[in-house]
Motif scaffolding. Structure first.
Motif, short mmCIF file in Angstrom:
data_model
loop_
_atom_site.label_atom_id
_atom_site.label_comp_id
_atom_site.label_asym_id
_atom_site.label_seq_id
_atom_site.Cartn_x
_atom_site.Cartn_y
_atom_site.Cartn_z
N HIS A 1 5.68 -0.32 -2.69
CA HIS A 1 5.43 1.07 -3.10
C HIS A 1 5.93 2.03 -2.04
N ASN A 2 6.12 3.27 -2.45
CA ASN A 2 6.45 4.35 -1.54
C ASN A 2 5.75 5.61 -2.02
N LEU A 3 4.82 6.09 -1.20
CA LEU A 3 4.09 7.31 -1.54
C LEU A 3 4.74 8.47 -0.77
N TYR A 4 5.31 9.40 -1.49
CA TYR A 4 6.13 10.43 -0.85
C TYR A 4 5.66 11.85 -1.14
N GLY A 5 4.64 12.00 -1.98
CA GLY A 5 4.24 13.33 -2.43
C GLY A 5 3.41 14.09 -1.41
N GLU A 6 3.04 15.30 -1.80
CA GLU A 6 2.24 16.16 -0.93
C GLU A 6 0.79 15.69 -0.89
N ARG A 7 0.10 16.11 0.15
CA ARG A 7 -1.31 15.74 0.30
C ARG A 7 -2.13 16.20 -0.90
N ARG A 8 -1.85 17.40 -1.40
CA ARG A 8 -2.63 17.95 -2.51
C ARG A 8 -2.46 17.14 -3.79
N LYS A 9 -1.39 16.33 -3.84
CA LYS A 9 -1.18 15.44 -4.98
C LYS A 9 -1.46 13.99 -4.62
N ASP A 10 -2.23 13.79 -3.55
CA ASP A 10 -2.67 12.46 -3.13
C ASP A 10 -1.48 11.55 -2.83
#
Length: 331
Positions: free
Chosen positions: A81-90
């Motif tokens: 997996h790769n989580l790349y989004g903003e903090r507000r979108k978890d």
């Protein structure tokens, strides 16, 4: 020998748990426990009923990530997996799961924005009296008039990530990719850049071998991006100009993809996304696809409904506002 490709935008729990947004949904259907129980059941059914099932996920987030880690471990899968989004979108991102029984040869995790930047060179500024006056003019202009942003700059700044693996099944090598296109309907040029770049990058990574590219592309079958991906030498596709960069990239219009559902059924699904929200009332359209290239044959696809039931997803049987899609390929 066959392989089954499943693609699912699971709807990030942090986005689902907004009763004011999904105001036509019952509150219980927006909770993570309800979501997870259904998602787990849907995926387990695909794994148990098909051979060599590969799972591609979009809107994977930090909150639900541990549940997937444990689930795939229990199912004897390797999970990337790769989580790349903003903090507000978890930290929303993408993931892919491969059975332990499948030989895994390589993994590529590529941020498309960085890939675009690698093919771009900023224009050099000449420092003289004229440019000082020009810069001052531009500054005053920007205060008075809404300046149109450079689509290439916007495209570079997006963190959306492509995950691509090379696997071998029964001595047959194949590449599998998953991507979640930026949702920028008001900036179609940015989506065009990303669509073209992802397509050409998959051809480059595969190096002439068969490949499959699945995900949520946020495009409809009649959109320009879809035509760019599927129609050879499409005349309506012109990359936008950049006001700030010299772009060395040129879209390869001769390299195009086939869509599994269209190949098998003669048309794309009636819809893969359904929701009723304040920004988009009664939105019902096809946004998710399983594209492919090479000597693969589509044996079957997961049957999808012709029209939604109820007022909005998520509901009692749909944990996401997207439908899960799947296709079985003969290698």
């Amino acid at each position: 020998m066959t392989c089954r490709i499943v693609s699912y935008n699971i709807l990030a729990p942090i986005l689902a748990n907004r009763p004011e947004h999904y105001f036509k949904c019952q509150l219980e259907y927006l909770q993570i426990d309800h979501q997870w129980n259904l998602i787990q059941s849907h995926l387990e059914q695909e794994i148990m009923q098909n051979e060599n099932t590969i799972i591609c996920l979009q809107e994977l987030t930090l909150t639900i990530l541990p549940k997937f880690e444990l689930f795939f471990r229990r199912m004897n899968y390797t999970f990337f997996h790769n989580l790349y989004g903003e903090r507000r979108k978890d930290y929303m991102g993408v993931g892919m799961a491969i059975p332990y029984s499948i030989q895994l040869n390589s993994i590529s995790i590529i941020k498309i924005g960085d890939h675009i930047r690698s093919m771009s060179k900023a224009f050099e500024k000449q420092t003289n009296l004229f440019t000082w006056k020009w810069d001052f003019y531009q500054l005053v202009k920007s205060k008075l008039i809404e300046v149109v942003s450079d689509p290439w700059e916007t495209a570079m700044n997006r963190t959306n990530t492509l995950i691509c693996v090379q696997i071998t099944i029964n001595n047959k090598s194949i590449y599998i990719g998953t991507y979640h296109m930026p949702c920028l309907y008001k900036e179609p040029d940015v989506m065009l850049i990303h669509a073209s770049m992802v397509k050409d990058l998959m051809f480059q990574l595969a190096g002439g071998q068969d490949f499959i590219l699945a995900g949520d592309f946020n495009i409809k079958p009649w959109d320009l991006c879809y035509k760019l991906l599927t129609e050879k030498d499409y005349v309506g596709c012109n990359m936008p100009e950049s006001s700030s960069y010299e772009i060395s990239y040129r879209s390869n219009t001769e390299l195009v993809l086939k869509s599994a559902y269209r190949e098998k059924n003669g048309a794309e699904p009636m819809y893969t996304n359904f929701s009723h929200t304040p920004p988009s009332p009664n939105f019902c359209a096809t946004l998710d696809y399983i594209f492919f290239n090479g000597s693969l044959t589509v044996e079957k696809v997961l049957e999808l409904p012709d029209h939604p039931s109820g007022d909005s997803y998520p509901d009692e049987t749909h944990p996401s506002d997207h439908l899960m899609i799947a296709a079985t390929f003969r290698l």
